[in-house]
Design an enzyme around this catalytic site. Structure first.
Site, mmCIF file in Angstrom:
data_model
loop_
_atom_site.group_PDB
_atom_site.id
_atom_site.type_symbol
_atom_site.label_atom_id
_atom_site.label_comp_id
_atom_site.label_asym_id
_atom_site.label_seq_id
_atom_site.Cartn_x
_atom_site.Cartn_y
_atom_site.Cartn_z
ATOM 1 N N HIS A 174 42.627 50.457 37.876
ATOM 2 C CA HIS A 174 43.442 49.842 38.928
ATOM 3 C C HIS A 174 42.901 48.488 39.369
ATOM 4 O O HIS A 174 41.701 48.216 39.305
ATOM 5 C CB HIS A 174 43.559 50.792 40.133
ATOM 6 C CG HIS A 174 44.337 52.011 39.798
ATOM 7 N ND1 HIS A 174 43.819 53.273 39.899
ATOM 8 C CD2 HIS A 174 45.588 52.147 39.315
ATOM 9 C CE1 HIS A 174 44.733 54.143 39.496
ATOM 10 N NE2 HIS A 174 45.812 53.496 39.136
ATOM 11 N N LEU A 175 43.829 47.678 39.847
ATOM 12 C CA LEU A 175 43.536 46.275 40.143
ATOM 13 C C LEU A 175 42.414 46.093 41.171
ATOM 14 O O LEU A 175 41.413 45.416 40.898
ATOM 15 C CB LEU A 175 44.825 45.591 40.639
ATOM 16 C CG LEU A 175 44.659 44.145 41.069
ATOM 17 C CD1 LEU A 175 44.276 43.269 39.891
ATOM 18 C CD2 LEU A 175 45.955 43.626 41.714
ATOM 19 N N SER A 194 47.119 60.751 35.541
ATOM 20 C CA SER A 194 47.976 59.701 36.112
ATOM 21 C C SER A 194 47.790 58.319 35.487
ATOM 22 O O SER A 194 48.208 57.327 36.065
ATOM 23 C CB SER A 194 47.721 59.612 37.622
ATOM 24 O OG SER A 194 46.381 59.230 37.844
ATOM 25 N N ARG A 253 53.258 43.579 43.264
ATOM 26 C CA ARG A 253 53.269 45.017 43.546
ATOM 27 C C ARG A 253 53.272 45.245 45.050
ATOM 28 O O ARG A 253 52.895 44.374 45.835
ATOM 29 C CB ARG A 253 52.012 45.690 42.961
ATOM 30 C CG ARG A 253 51.952 45.685 41.449
ATOM 31 C CD ARG A 253 52.942 46.669 40.851
ATOM 32 N NE ARG A 253 52.914 46.661 39.393
ATOM 33 C CZ ARG A 253 53.598 45.816 38.630
ATOM 34 N NH1 ARG A 253 54.365 44.892 39.173
ATOM 35 N NH2 ARG A 253 53.541 45.899 37.315
ATOM 36 N N PHE A 287 54.207 53.865 45.559
ATOM 37 C CA PHE A 287 54.072 52.579 44.888
ATOM 38 C C PHE A 287 52.562 52.402 44.624
ATOM 39 O O PHE A 287 51.936 53.353 44.192
ATOM 40 C CB PHE A 287 54.798 51.485 45.686
ATOM 41 C CG PHE A 287 56.301 51.594 45.420
ATOM 42 C CD1 PHE A 287 57.017 52.705 45.842
ATOM 43 C CD2 PHE A 287 56.960 50.644 44.669
ATOM 44 C CE1 PHE A 287 58.367 52.864 45.522
ATOM 45 C CE2 PHE A 287 58.310 50.789 44.345
ATOM 46 C CZ PHE A 287 59.011 51.908 44.775
ATOM 47 N N TYR A 327 41.148 61.178 44.383
ATOM 48 C CA TYR A 327 41.284 60.023 45.291
ATOM 49 C C TYR A 327 42.329 60.282 46.388
ATOM 50 O O TYR A 327 42.003 60.341 47.578
ATOM 51 C CB TYR A 327 41.634 58.785 44.453
ATOM 52 C CG TYR A 327 42.069 57.565 45.236
ATOM 53 C CD1 TYR A 327 41.374 57.137 46.373
ATOM 54 C CD2 TYR A 327 43.166 56.820 44.819
ATOM 55 C CE1 TYR A 327 41.763 56.007 47.069
ATOM 56 C CE2 TYR A 327 43.562 55.678 45.507
ATOM 57 C CZ TYR A 327 42.867 55.276 46.636
ATOM 58 O OH TYR A 327 43.265 54.165 47.323
ATOM 59 N N TYR A 366 53.808 59.267 31.615
ATOM 60 C CA TYR A 366 53.375 59.675 32.960
ATOM 61 C C TYR A 366 54.582 59.809 33.889
ATOM 62 O O TYR A 366 54.785 60.852 34.531
ATOM 63 C CB TYR A 366 52.368 58.648 33.509
ATOM 64 C CG TYR A 366 52.107 58.807 34.979
ATOM 65 C CD1 TYR A 366 51.527 59.963 35.482
ATOM 66 C CD2 TYR A 366 52.473 57.798 35.880
ATOM 67 C CE1 TYR A 366 51.313 60.120 36.835
ATOM 68 C CE2 TYR A 366 52.251 57.946 37.238
ATOM 69 C CZ TYR A 366 51.680 59.111 37.714
ATOM 70 O OH TYR A 366 51.479 59.276 39.052
HETATM 71 N N1 UDP Z 1 45.847 44.345 36.693
HETATM 72 C C1 UDP Z 1 45.050 43.305 36.228
HETATM 73 N N2 UDP Z 1 43.756 43.596 35.870
HETATM 74 C C2 UDP Z 1 43.207 44.852 35.982
HETATM 75 C C3 UDP Z 1 44.021 45.892 36.476
HETATM 76 C C4 UDP Z 1 45.346 45.601 36.833
HETATM 77 O O1 UDP Z 1 45.488 42.157 36.116
HETATM 78 O O2 UDP Z 1 42.036 45.050 35.646
HETATM 79 C C5 UDP Z 1 47.247 44.058 37.087
HETATM 80 C C6 UDP Z 1 48.256 44.882 36.315
HETATM 81 O O3 UDP Z 1 48.611 44.221 35.112
HETATM 82 C C7 UDP Z 1 49.408 44.981 37.313
HETATM 83 C C8 UDP Z 1 48.710 44.988 38.682
HETATM 84 O O4 UDP Z 1 47.404 44.444 38.439
HETATM 85 O O5 UDP Z 1 50.198 43.829 37.234
HETATM 86 C C9 UDP Z 1 48.562 46.378 39.278
HETATM 87 O O6 UDP Z 1 47.998 47.222 38.310
HETATM 88 P P1 UDP Z 1 47.408 48.665 38.625
HETATM 89 O O7 UDP Z 1 46.860 49.225 37.340
HETATM 90 O O8 UDP Z 1 46.472 48.574 39.778
HETATM 91 O O9 UDP Z 1 48.662 49.502 39.114
HETATM 92 P P2 UDP Z 1 50.090 49.792 38.416
HETATM 93 O O10 UDP Z 1 51.018 48.741 38.953
HETATM 94 O O11 UDP Z 1 49.923 49.742 36.934
HETATM 95 O O12 UDP Z 1 50.436 51.153 38.917
#
Ligand code: UDP
Length: 339
Positions: free
Chosen positions: A198-199, A86, A230, A178, A11, A150
């Site tokens: 990822h969100l 990762s 975030r 970030f 990515y 990680y």
């Molecule tokens: N998150 C969520 N649902 C998902 C994936 C992520 O609610 O299916 C939330 C997660 O708990 C965090 C934020 O979204 O608060 C960002 O998560 P991500 O995994 O994208 O990145 P990270 O901050 O872990 O690097």
């Protein structure tokens, strides 16, 4: 100028390959295609920009002969190193896999680079090296106490790079990301993980009427609306920072490290709302308990990258979500054609 890009089929690596090609560098992609995709390499090979050349070597950083073969074949001027596992949760469950792959793979890369007198590397580090924030926004002087494997692997590598500088003159720029978001604005490459954790892609993947329900992890945090906050940095802005870091090293810059973020925080609910706005859709959502290891708020202080590298992120979160959505539509088409 020949730049070796490990993990160039992944990515973040693939967006950097595009930025390098468009800036006129020659790129040698080194990737074992475990998480990267051959289709991505094929797309990248079609990008002919300013007469730059692209080559692909399928290889594994854990196999020293694979790494040696690249340095023996090409005169490498500098390295961008993305290849790594990762996933935070997986890293806690399977630390052996993470230490072995991330740390040993990097040692093979660095040791071979030293053998061939290649002493410039831009390294994909992470905000996860800081651990639980002691203050917000997080600047580069914040203590580094990672709370997952990680983050620990990335911090170990940063520390190895410092020692290699003192002993062998290795110059590194460690870029601490970030939350990286979005896709190529021409929709050629994008985020393509399986499974996706990822969100933003997880919200957007429920747009295709496939019965997926977005899981929102925790609504009881001490934040503006109860969900985690975030700092989402656009992947093309991130790639521009890598180009600037590369130029910094090529101009004789010393070892350094920078946060890459926007210095703005967005909550999970805010991201969700923008996804609905961008796609003109309403998504099903299920509130879940907190995901273990998620700090309430992570926001970068990005002044150092702005001042020293002259970097300015330009994309809004809405633009990142728009390009991420365009890519999800494209990816769904490509996957449907594969069946
Ligand atoms: N998150 C969520 N649902 C998902 C994936 C992520 O609610 O299916 C939330 C997660 O708990 C965090 C934020 O979204 O608060 C960002 O998560 P991500 O995994 O994208 O990145 P990270 O901050 O872990 O690097």
């Amino acid at each position: 100028m020949n730049i070796l890009v490990t993990g160039g089929a992944g990515y973040i690596g693939s967006h950097n390959v595009i930025a390098l090609l468009e800036a006129g560098y020659n790129v040698i992609i080194f990737d074992n295609l475990e998480l990267g995709h051959l289709e991505t390499v094929e797309t990248l090979k079609e990008i002919k920009a300013k007469g730059s050349v692209i080559d692909f070597i399928e290889g594994n950083l854990l196999l020293i002969q694979d790494v040696e073969a690249v340095f023996a074949k090409y005169q490498i001027d500098a390295i961008m190193h993305f290849a790594a596992y990762s996933q935070v949760a997986e890293s806690v469950k399977e630390p052996q896999k993470y230490y072995y792959n991330n740390v040993l793979g990097t040692l093979n890369l660095l040791n071979t680079a030293m053998e061939y007198d290649v002493n410039k590397i831009v390294f994909s580090s992470t905000a996860a090296t800081y651990g639980e924030p002691e203050y917000i926004p997080i600047d580069e002087n914040h203590p580094q106490n990672p709370i997952n494997t990680y983050g620990k692997t990335k911090l170990m590598i940063e520390s190895i790079m410092d020692d290699y500088d003192k002993a062998y003159g290795l110059k590194s720029v460690r870029l601490r990301y970030f939350n990286v978001a979005g896709a190529d604005s021409k929709n050629r490459v994008g985020e393509w993980h399986n499974p996706e954790t990822h969100l933003i892609p997880n919200i957007l993947k429920s747009t295709f009427g496939n019965g997926r329900v977005f899981q929102m992890f925790g609504t009881d945090y001490d934040t503006k609306d109860g969900t985690c906050v975030r700092d989402y940095i656009n992947v093309e802005d991130l790639a521009q920072a890598h180009l600037l870091a590369l130029k910094y090293l090529l101009n004789g810059g010393e070892t350094n490290y920078f946060n890459l973020g926007t210095q703005e925080g967005s909550s999970v609910k805010e991201v969700f709302d923008i996804c609905e706005k961008v796609t003109y859709q309403k998504f099903p959502v299920k509130i879940q308990p907190r995901r273990p290891g998620d700090p309430a708020i992570l926001i970068a202080d990005n002044k150092k990258a702005k001042e020293v590298l002259g970097w300015t992120p330009v994309h809004t979160l809405e633009q990142s979500i728009q390009t991420a959505y365009n890519w999800e539509v494209e990816l769904a088409k490509r996957l449907a054609n594969q069946v």
